[in-house]
Enzyme design. Structure first.
Site, PDB file in Angstrom:
ATOM      1  N   ASP A  90       0.858  -1.181   0.000  1.00  0.00           N
ATOM      2  CA  ASP A  90       0.000   0.000   0.000  1.00  0.00           C
ATOM      3  C   ASP A  90       0.903   1.242   0.000  1.00  0.00           C
ATOM      4  O   ASP A  90       1.368   1.660  -1.053  1.00  0.00           O
ATOM      5  CB  ASP A  90      -0.891  -0.109   1.250  1.00  0.00           C
ATOM      6  CG  ASP A  90      -1.951   0.964   1.349  1.00  0.00           C
ATOM      7  OD1 ASP A  90      -2.492   1.371   0.318  1.00  0.00           O
ATOM      8  OD2 ASP A  90      -2.240   1.410   2.474  1.00  0.00           O
TER       9      ASP A  90
ATOM     10  N   PHE B   3     -10.165  -0.445  -0.325  1.00  0.00           N
ATOM     11  CA  PHE B   3      -9.806  -1.282   0.815  1.00  0.00           C
ATOM     12  C   PHE B   3     -10.321  -2.683   0.542  1.00  0.00           C
ATOM     13  O   PHE B   3     -11.513  -2.883   0.331  1.00  0.00           O
ATOM     14  CB  PHE B   3     -10.369  -0.724   2.117  1.00  0.00           C
ATOM     15  CG  PHE B   3      -9.674  -1.316   3.316  1.00  0.00           C
ATOM     16  CD1 PHE B   3      -8.454  -0.803   3.748  1.00  0.00           C
ATOM     17  CD2 PHE B   3     -10.218  -2.397   3.991  1.00  0.00           C
ATOM     18  CE1 PHE B   3      -7.784  -1.366   4.833  1.00  0.00           C
ATOM     19  CE2 PHE B   3      -9.554  -2.961   5.082  1.00  0.00           C
ATOM     20  CZ  PHE B   3      -8.341  -2.442   5.505  1.00  0.00           C
TER      21      PHE B   3
HETATM   22  P1  IMP Z   1       1.957  -0.480   3.737  1.00  0.00           P
HETATM   23  O1  IMP Z   1       3.030  -0.488   4.779  1.00  0.00           O
HETATM   24  O2  IMP Z   1       1.151   0.777   3.754  1.00  0.00           O
HETATM   25  O3  IMP Z   1       2.453  -0.822   2.359  1.00  0.00           O
HETATM   26  O4  IMP Z   1       0.896  -1.530   4.174  1.00  0.00           O
HETATM   27  C1  IMP Z   1       1.039  -2.830   3.985  1.00  0.00           C
HETATM   28  C2  IMP Z   1       0.132  -3.587   4.928  1.00  0.00           C
HETATM   29  O5  IMP Z   1      -1.081  -2.882   5.218  1.00  0.00           O
HETATM   30  C3  IMP Z   1      -0.284  -4.861   4.281  1.00  0.00           C
HETATM   31  O6  IMP Z   1       0.590  -5.890   4.632  1.00  0.00           O
HETATM   32  C4  IMP Z   1      -1.667  -5.087   4.825  1.00  0.00           C
HETATM   33  O7  IMP Z   1      -1.570  -5.822   6.027  1.00  0.00           O
HETATM   34  C5  IMP Z   1      -2.183  -3.726   5.144  1.00  0.00           C
HETATM   35  N1  IMP Z   1      -3.113  -3.251   4.079  1.00  0.00           N
HETATM   36  C6  IMP Z   1      -2.833  -2.402   3.068  1.00  0.00           C
HETATM   37  N2  IMP Z   1      -3.897  -2.222   2.266  1.00  0.00           N
HETATM   38  C7  IMP Z   1      -4.875  -2.986   2.782  1.00  0.00           C
HETATM   39  C8  IMP Z   1      -6.236  -3.258   2.376  1.00  0.00           C
HETATM   40  O8  IMP Z   1      -6.764  -2.755   1.364  1.00  0.00           O
HETATM   41  N3  IMP Z   1      -6.927  -4.114   3.175  1.00  0.00           N
HETATM   42  C9  IMP Z   1      -6.389  -4.696   4.284  1.00  0.00           C
HETATM   43  N4  IMP Z   1      -5.130  -4.494   4.681  1.00  0.00           N
HETATM   44  C10 IMP Z   1      -4.377  -3.645   3.933  1.00  0.00           C
END
Ligand code: IMP
Ligand code: MG
Length: 181
Positions: free
Chosen positions: A105, A154
Site C-alpha cells: 500500500d 480497501f
Molecule cells: P503499507 O506499509 O502501507 O504498504 O501496508 C502494507 C500492509 O497494510 C499490508 O501488509 C496489509 O496488512 C495492510 N493493508 C494495506 N492495504 C490494505 C487493504 O486494502 N486491506 C487490508 N489491509 C491492507
C-alpha cells in the site's frame, strides 16, 4: 458506538488468483532453479493463505519461515511506523530469500522488512506481493513480482483482513460501507 456496516463486493475471484499464482510460480522457479538454499518468508499475518498456495505450486527445495511486522492498528490507515513483532527463526546469511507479502500500500512495511533482511547478507533477496496499490505509494518501492495491481480500494479476503475479520474468504473483495438500518 456501533461499527459501520459494510458489504463485500468480489474483485478478484479464487479462480483468477489460482491462475495468476501458477504463472508467477513459473517465474519464481526460473529465478531460483539454481539454488537449494531458498527460504520463502511470509509476512504475518496477511500472507498466510497466499504463501500456502504459492509454495504448493513451487517444485523447488525450499524452507518456509515467517516474520511479523505491524504497521496497521485495527483501522484502515497505515501508522507508517513499522515494528518487528516476530522475527525469523532461521539465519539467512548466504541464503536465497523470497519475501511474500499480501498487499503493498504505502510501501513502508515491505521496504522496511527488505532493508532489515538485507543487513543479514542474504545471497539474493526477492519480493513478491499478491496485490499492489501503486497510487498509494509513499516510499520508492516496487516488489519484484506482483500478482495484481489494484485501484485505491480497501480489500479483504484470501488472508487479508479488516479489523481481523474476513481473512477466510476464498476471493479478494472490496469493502463497501452501507447506511445502517
Ligand atoms: P503499507 O506499509 O502501507 O504498504 O501496508 C502494507 C500492509 O497494510 C499490508 O501488509 C496489509 O496488512 C495492510 N493493508 C494495506 N492495504 C490494505 C487493504 O486494502 N486491506 C487490508 N489491509 C491492507
Ligand atoms: Mg500485511
Amino acid at each position: 458506538m456501533t461499527k459501520p456496516a459494510y458489504v463485500i463486493d468480489e474483485m478478484i475471484s479464487a479462480k483468477a488468483i489460482a491462475a495468476r499464482i501458477e504463472t508467477m510460480c513459473r517465474d519464481i522457479s526460473a529465478e531460483f532453479c539454481d539454488t537449494d538454499k531458498l527460504v520463502v518468508v511470509g509476512l504475518l499475518r496477511g500472507s498466510f493463505v497466499f504463501i500456502a498456495d504459492l509454495v504448493r505450486e513451487l517444485d523447488l527445495p525450499i524452507e518456509v519461515d515467517f516474520i511479523e511486522a505491524s504497521s496497521y492498528g485495527d483501522g484502515m490507515e497505515s501508522s507508517r511506523e513499522v515494528r518487528i513483532l516476530k522475527d525469523l527463526r532461521s539465519g539467512i546469511e548466504g541464503r536465497d530469500v523470497l519475501v511474500v507479502e499480501d498487499i503493498v500500500d504505502t510501501g513502508h512495511t515491505l521496504s522496511h522488512v527488505v532493508q532489515l533482511l538485507k543487513t543479514r547478507d542474504p545471497a539474493r533477496l526477492k519480493t513478491i506481493a499478491l496485490l499492489d496499490k501503486p497510487s498509494r505509494r509513499e516510499v520508492d518501492f516496487r516488489a519484484d513480482l506482483i500478482g495484481f495491481d489494484i485501484p485505491d480500494e480497501f480489500v479483504v479476503g484470501y488472508g487479508i483482513d479488516y479489523a481481523q475479520r474476513n481473512r477466510n474468504l476464498p476471493f479478494i473483495g472490496k469493502v463497501r460501507f452501507v447506511e445502517d438500518g
